[in-house]
Design an enzyme around this catalytic site. Structure first.
Site, PDB file in Angstrom:
ATOM      1  N   THR A 156     -11.567 -26.601   1.859  1.00 36.91           N
ATOM      2  CA  THR A 156     -11.260 -25.721   0.498  1.00 36.91           C
ATOM      3  C   THR A 156     -12.858 -25.891  -0.299  1.00 36.91           C
ATOM      4  OG1 THR A 156      -8.628 -25.989   0.433  1.00 36.91           O
ATOM      5  CG2 THR A 156     -10.243 -25.985  -1.789  1.00 36.91           C
ATOM      6  N   GLN A 170      -7.170 -19.513   7.835  1.00 39.42           N
ATOM      7  CA  GLN A 170      -5.708 -19.928   7.599  1.00 39.42           C
ATOM      8  C   GLN A 170      -4.694 -19.747   6.724  1.00 39.42           C
ATOM      9  OE1 GLN A 170      -5.986 -23.804   5.713  1.00 39.42           O
ATOM     10  NE2 GLN A 170      -4.807 -24.943   7.690  1.00 39.42           N
ATOM     11  N   HIS A 185      -1.230 -22.574   8.252  1.00 40.69           N
ATOM     12  CA  HIS A 185      -1.225 -23.611   7.659  1.00 40.69           C
ATOM     13  C   HIS A 185      -0.072 -24.373   7.007  1.00 40.69           C
ATOM     14  CE1 HIS A 185      -2.507 -27.382   4.882  1.00 40.69           C
ATOM     15  NE2 HIS A 185      -2.844 -26.547   4.753  1.00 40.69           N
ATOM     16  N   ASN A 193      -0.216 -30.976   5.162  1.00 43.55           N
ATOM     17  CA  ASN A 193      -1.029 -31.234   4.422  1.00 43.55           C
ATOM     18  C   ASN A 193      -0.004 -31.110   2.881  1.00 43.55           C
ATOM     19  OD1 ASN A 193      -3.361 -32.032   5.578  1.00 43.55           O
ATOM     20  ND2 ASN A 193      -4.442 -30.476   4.714  1.00 43.55           N
ATOM     21  N   ARG A 212      -1.377 -25.647  12.416  1.00 38.13           N
ATOM     22  CA  ARG A 212      -1.577 -26.850  11.289  1.00 38.13           C
ATOM     23  C   ARG A 212      -0.962 -27.508  11.147  1.00 38.13           C
ATOM     24  NH1 ARG A 212      -5.993 -29.075   7.286  1.00 38.13           N
ATOM     25  NH2 ARG A 212      -7.315 -29.963   9.173  1.00 38.13           N
ATOM     26  N   ASN A 239      -0.504 -34.801  -1.036  1.00 34.75           N
ATOM     27  CA  ASN A 239       0.151 -33.840  -1.797  1.00 34.75           C
ATOM     28  C   ASN A 239       1.534 -34.774  -2.084  1.00 34.75           C
ATOM     29  OD1 ASN A 239      -1.989 -32.435  -2.993  1.00 34.75           O
ATOM     30  ND2 ASN A 239      -1.723 -31.396  -1.123  1.00 34.75           N
TER      31      ASN A 239
END
Ligand code: 8OZ
Length: 366
Positions: A25, A97, A177, A180, A229, A237
Site C-alpha cells: 500500500t 489484489q 486479499h 491481514n 492471500r 488490524n
C-alpha cells in the site's frame, strides 16, 4: 535444486523467475485512480517474476484508506490499463489484489459517510490513514455495522465484477486479499465474527464467504489466473482466532479442487516477526493438507525473506517467494539478489502518500 532465478509456471501464469513483488500500500492514487507515477513505479519493478499490485478496492464500500486505488470506476480502470501495458512492454507479469477492507475503514472514507461494514458490529483496535486538507494522519477505525446475510451476494458479485474488470484492463490475473484482518479474514476468525447465522459459528460457516468469493472469481476468469492471500496468525488490524490450524486445514481441503494459480501465505505477523509465541501455527501441515487434497497451486511464501531464507524456502518446497519492503527501495531487486549485491535501505517517511520521492526515485545498481 530449484533456483530463485528459474522460469516457472503458476497456473496459467508464465513467470520469468520465482521472485514476486508483494502487494504494498502506497496511498498515491488520488480519487482512487492510479497516476502516471504509478505507471512508472510498476514499470521500474517489472523484472519481478510476478508483480502483485497494492491492495485495490473492489467497491466504494471496500475502501478504507486515503488515496488507495480502485477497480470499480472507468478512470480507475483506464489508469490501470496504462500500468499493465507498461509492465508487459517491460517483459513483466502483473496481477491486481482484490480488496474489501470490511471494518478497517472510517466513516469519512465510506459512501454517504455511513458506518463501515463487518461480520459483526465490533470495532477493531486499529488505525487507518486519512487525508484532511492534504495532511495525512493515522486515526482510529470507525465502529462498523454488521452486514445482513442478504447483502453478502452483492459483495461476492463486487469481487466477481472487479476480477472481470481487472482482466479487461490487461491484468494477467488477480489475487484475492483474504489476509491481514480485512473483510474475508474478519469472517474467518472468531475475534471479529460473532454471527449466529450460516456465516458464523462453525469453521465451515466462517469460511463460507471467502469460498463463495474464490469460486465466483474462478468462474469469472478461470482458476489458473487466481491467487489467494492468507495470514493464518497475523495480529494485523486486531484480528485473532483461538484455533487457526483446523480452520486453515478446512480451507486447504476446500481450496484444493479449485485449480488456483497460487496460494500466498504470510508467515507470522505481517511485516513483523515470523514466529509469534502465543500464536503457534504449523505451515508445513497446512501445505501438506492442501497437497493431500490434490491442490496443485504454486506455494508462495512471504514475510521478511532475504536471499538466504528464500533459497532455504525453495529447498523446502516453496515455489515462489514474495518480497515486500525490499522491492520499494530496490526496483532492480531481482538483479541485486542474483548478484548478492547490497540492498538500499527503505525511507519509512515516504511509505504512505506523497509523490515521486521514495516512490519512483530509488536508483538501480548502474
Ligand atoms: C499497510 C497499510 C495499509 C494497508 C495490508 C493492505 O496490510 C494492507 C495495508 C498495509 O494488507
Amino acid at each position: 535444486m530449484p533456483s530463485l532465478f528459474d522460469a516457472t509456471q503458476a497456473g496459467s501464469l508464465h513467470l520469468a523467475n520465482r521472485v514476486v513483488m508483494a502487494p504494498l500500500t502506497r496511498n498515491r492514487s488520488p480519487g482512487a485512480v492510479p497516476s502516471a507515477l504509478t505507471v512508472e513505479y510498476y514499470r521500474q519493478r517489472a523484472s519481478a517474476g510476478l508483480i502483485v499490485t497494492e491492495a485495490t478496492a473492489i467497491s466504494a464500500q471496500g475502501q478504507g484508506y486515503a488515496d488507495v486505488p480502485g477497480l470499480y470506476g472507468k478512470d480507475q480502470l483506464d489508469g490501470w490499463r496504462k500500468v499493465t501495458d507498461a509492465v508487459h512492454a517491460a517483459g513483466g507479469q502483473i496481477v491486481t489484489q482484490l480488496w474489501h477492507v470490511g471494518r478497517i475503514s472510517h466513516v469519512e472514507l465510506q459512501p454517504g459517510h455511513q458506518a463501515p461494514v463487518a461480520p459483526s458490529a465490533i470495532a477493531a483496535k486499529a488505525k487507518t490513514y486519512l487525508l484532511r486538507d492534504g495532511q495525512g494522519s493515522f486515526v482510529e477505525t470507525s465502529v462498523p455495522r454488521a452486514l445482513s446475510a442478504d447483502e453478502l451476494p452483492g459483495i461476492v458479485n463486487d469481487f466477481r465484477l472487479a476480477a472481470r474488470a481487472a482482466r479487461d484492463s490487461g491484468f494477467d490475473g488477480v489475487e484475492i486479499h483474504g489476509a491481514n484482518g480485512y473483510l474475508l479474514d474478519q469472517f474467518l476468525k472468531l475475534g471479529a465474527n460473532h454471527r449466529t447465522d450460516h456465516y458464523g459459528g462453525s469453521i465451515a460457516n466462517r469460511a463460507r464467504l471467502m469460498l463463495e468469493v474464490v469460486r465466483a472469481v474462478v468462474a469469472e476468469i478461470g482458476g489458473g489466473r487466481v491467487g489467494l492471500r492468507l495470514s493464518p496468525v497475523t495480529p494485523a488490524n486486531d484480528i485473532s482466532d483461538p484455533d487457526p490450524q483446523p480452520l486453515f486445514d478446512y480451507l486447504a481441503a476446500e481450496l484444493a479442487p479449485l485449480g488456483l494459480a497460487y496460494i500466498h501465505v504470510i508467515e507470522g505477523a505481517t511485516g513483523g516477526p515470523r514466529e509469534i509465541a502465543d500464536r503457534p501455527f504449523d505451515y508445513g501441515k497446512f501445505k501438506a493438507a492442501y497437497r493431500a487434497a490434490g491442490g496443485k497451486a504454486a506455494w508462495m511464501v512471504n514475510n521478511g525473506y532475504d536471499r538466504r531464507l528464500a533459497d532455504q524456502a525453495l529447498a523446502d518446497g516453496a515455489d515462489l517467494v514474495a518480497f515486500g519492503r525490499p522491492f520499494i527501495s530496490n526496483p532492480d531487486l531481482v538483479h541485486r539478489l542474483r548478484e548478492n549485491a547490497p540492498l538500499q535501505p527503505l525511507d519509512k517517511n515516504t511509505l504512505y502518500g506523497g509523490g515521486a520521492e521514495g516512490y519512483t526515485d530509488y536508483p538501480t545498481l548502474t
